[in-house]
Scaffold this motif. Sequence first.
Motif, mmCIF file in Angstrom:
data_model
loop_
_atom_site.group_PDB
_atom_site.id
_atom_site.type_symbol
_atom_site.label_atom_id
_atom_site.label_comp_id
_atom_site.label_asym_id
_atom_site.label_seq_id
_atom_site.Cartn_x
_atom_site.Cartn_y
_atom_site.Cartn_z
ATOM 1 N N SER A 41 0.829 -0.990 0.004
ATOM 2 C CA SER A 41 0.380 -0.164 0.027
ATOM 3 C C SER A 41 0.898 1.641 0.318
ATOM 4 O O SER A 41 1.135 2.761 -0.830
ATOM 5 C CB SER A 41 -0.957 0.224 1.277
ATOM 6 O OG SER A 41 0.014 0.107 2.253
ATOM 7 N N HIS B 44 1.338 4.099 -3.477
ATOM 8 C CA HIS B 44 0.720 5.602 -2.615
ATOM 9 C C HIS B 44 1.930 6.272 -3.199
ATOM 10 O O HIS B 44 1.650 7.830 -3.792
ATOM 11 C CB HIS B 44 0.085 6.307 -1.440
ATOM 12 C CG HIS B 44 0.115 7.258 -1.134
ATOM 13 N ND1 HIS B 44 -0.789 7.593 -1.679
ATOM 14 C CD2 HIS B 44 -0.039 8.421 -0.510
ATOM 15 C CE1 HIS B 44 -1.883 8.922 -1.215
ATOM 16 N NE2 HIS B 44 -0.688 9.081 -0.346
ATOM 17 N N TYR C 227 -4.784 3.996 -6.217
ATOM 18 C CA TYR C 227 -5.037 2.614 -5.632
ATOM 19 C C TYR C 227 -6.778 2.161 -4.475
ATOM 20 O O TYR C 227 -6.851 1.158 -4.579
ATOM 21 C CB TYR C 227 -3.557 2.487 -5.084
ATOM 22 C CG TYR C 227 -3.423 1.116 -4.535
ATOM 23 C CD1 TYR C 227 -3.055 -0.193 -5.161
ATOM 24 C CD2 TYR C 227 -3.440 0.762 -2.997
ATOM 25 C CE1 TYR C 227 -2.400 -1.249 -4.872
ATOM 26 C CE2 TYR C 227 -3.033 -0.552 -2.613
ATOM 27 C CZ TYR C 227 -2.796 -1.590 -3.659
ATOM 28 O OH TYR C 227 -2.620 -3.421 -3.309
ATOM 29 N N GLY C 228 -6.254 3.686 -3.310
ATOM 30 C CA GLY C 228 -7.491 3.687 -2.912
ATOM 31 C C GLY C 228 -7.736 4.730 -2.200
ATOM 32 O O GLY C 228 -6.822 5.593 -2.447
ATOM 33 N N ARG D 81 -6.208 2.054 1.309
ATOM 34 C CA ARG D 81 -5.578 1.146 1.088
ATOM 35 C C ARG D 81 -4.870 -0.276 1.317
ATOM 36 O O ARG D 81 -4.582 -0.773 0.527
ATOM 37 C CB ARG D 81 -4.591 2.340 -0.004
ATOM 38 C CG ARG D 81 -4.640 2.993 -0.665
ATOM 39 C CD ARG D 81 -3.448 3.921 -1.537
ATOM 40 N NE ARG D 81 -2.612 4.743 -0.406
ATOM 41 C CZ ARG D 81 -3.522 6.120 0.615
ATOM 42 N NH1 ARG D 81 -4.517 7.133 -0.162
ATOM 43 N NH2 ARG D 81 -2.669 6.679 1.651
ATOM 44 N N LYS E 119 -7.466 -3.449 1.542
ATOM 45 C CA LYS E 119 -6.859 -3.039 -0.402
ATOM 46 C C LYS E 119 -5.768 -4.714 -0.291
ATOM 47 O O LYS E 119 -6.253 -5.121 -1.109
ATOM 48 C CB LYS E 119 -6.734 -2.140 -0.947
ATOM 49 C CG LYS E 119 -7.014 -2.701 -2.974
ATOM 50 C CD LYS E 119 -6.880 -1.667 -3.586
ATOM 51 C CE LYS E 119 -6.423 -2.760 -5.575
ATOM 52 N NZ LYS E 119 -7.136 -1.020 -6.076
#
Length: 358
Positions: free
Chosen positions: A89, A93, A121-122, A128, A131
């Motif tokens: 994650s 980012h 991504y989120g 994130r 996920k």
Amino acid sequence: MKKKPYAIAALSFAAALALTACGGGGGSSTSSATPSTPPASTGGNLQTSAAPATYTAGTMQAQAFSQLNTYRSSMGVGLLAQDATLDTSAQAHALYLNTNIGTGAITGLSHNELSSLPNYYGDTPLSRAQKAGAPATEFIGEDVAGGIPQADAASYAKNCLSRLLDTVYHLQDLTNSAEKVGIGFTQNSGTYVDYTCSLDFGETTNVVGAPQANGLYIYGGQQMPTDAVAVSPLLNDTGVELAMTPETTNPAPDLTNPGRPVMVRVNAASPGDVLTVSSFTLTAANGTQVAARIIVPSAALTGSTGTTADVNNKFYPGVAILLPLAPLSANTTYTVSFSGARDGKSLSKTWNFTTGAS
């Protein structure tokens, strides 16, 4: 000074590219969770060892993991374990930030992502991490930074961590009660910013309630013993930066260019724990006392002397900051003297550190 080219090159970006910290420590994110019925104090459960990292040798991530744990160990706030899920994650980012700052699609560092932009991504650090596979009960916090070209992986790691440590809110974030960390890094050439780094922190022990979009549970995770005092800069530290890195949210919006913050931290793992300040001074080798502001959580004003409350209400309990009103002098040894009390029990700490060349 490595930061000076960044500041000059980013003059028009000065506000937009100020650092953004995780919940309870800056940024526009939610504050750390403080529920009404937390578990009993977990003081004295620091992680004193961590499994060897699986990062590829010689990478920025490997260097940053080692440097951060070395700092945390020296400070006495416990080691962090590598978490491959949080690596995923954090890396996603860092790539999103680097890509979209480079194209001008976004104008600064942020914890939130827009689904319409490349490498989305989120939405949030929590989404994130989940996920990538983080448990639904895990609390997640995030710090991000960006900067100019460096000579090698170790220098990129040092620059990233230095930009976070030379602050107020990010300093408390990097030395918080998290137990795990994932590190993301994206570096390019020919596009500003040269690199972005993202650190995602995870916390699962003694947590209560639902995780927030970006914030750790202040009563959980790993906590120092109740009689310990942690400080930054470290005891006998050298090469300490002269000035505070600008950050969002700004802890001192009325000061143009404050000096490098000095932090004292104690265990505050139970509701009502408070660190009060009787005296907190910074003195140069020639005997000159540095003009500074002493900042504490609002709950610590009663019983403290010469202090001011954190204007953004983002301090963790158990933290006190001495913020010089102007940059420190180069190549100078300073003495910090602190006296106060934790929950009414007196404590004190005196130590030295030395600034860098510029």
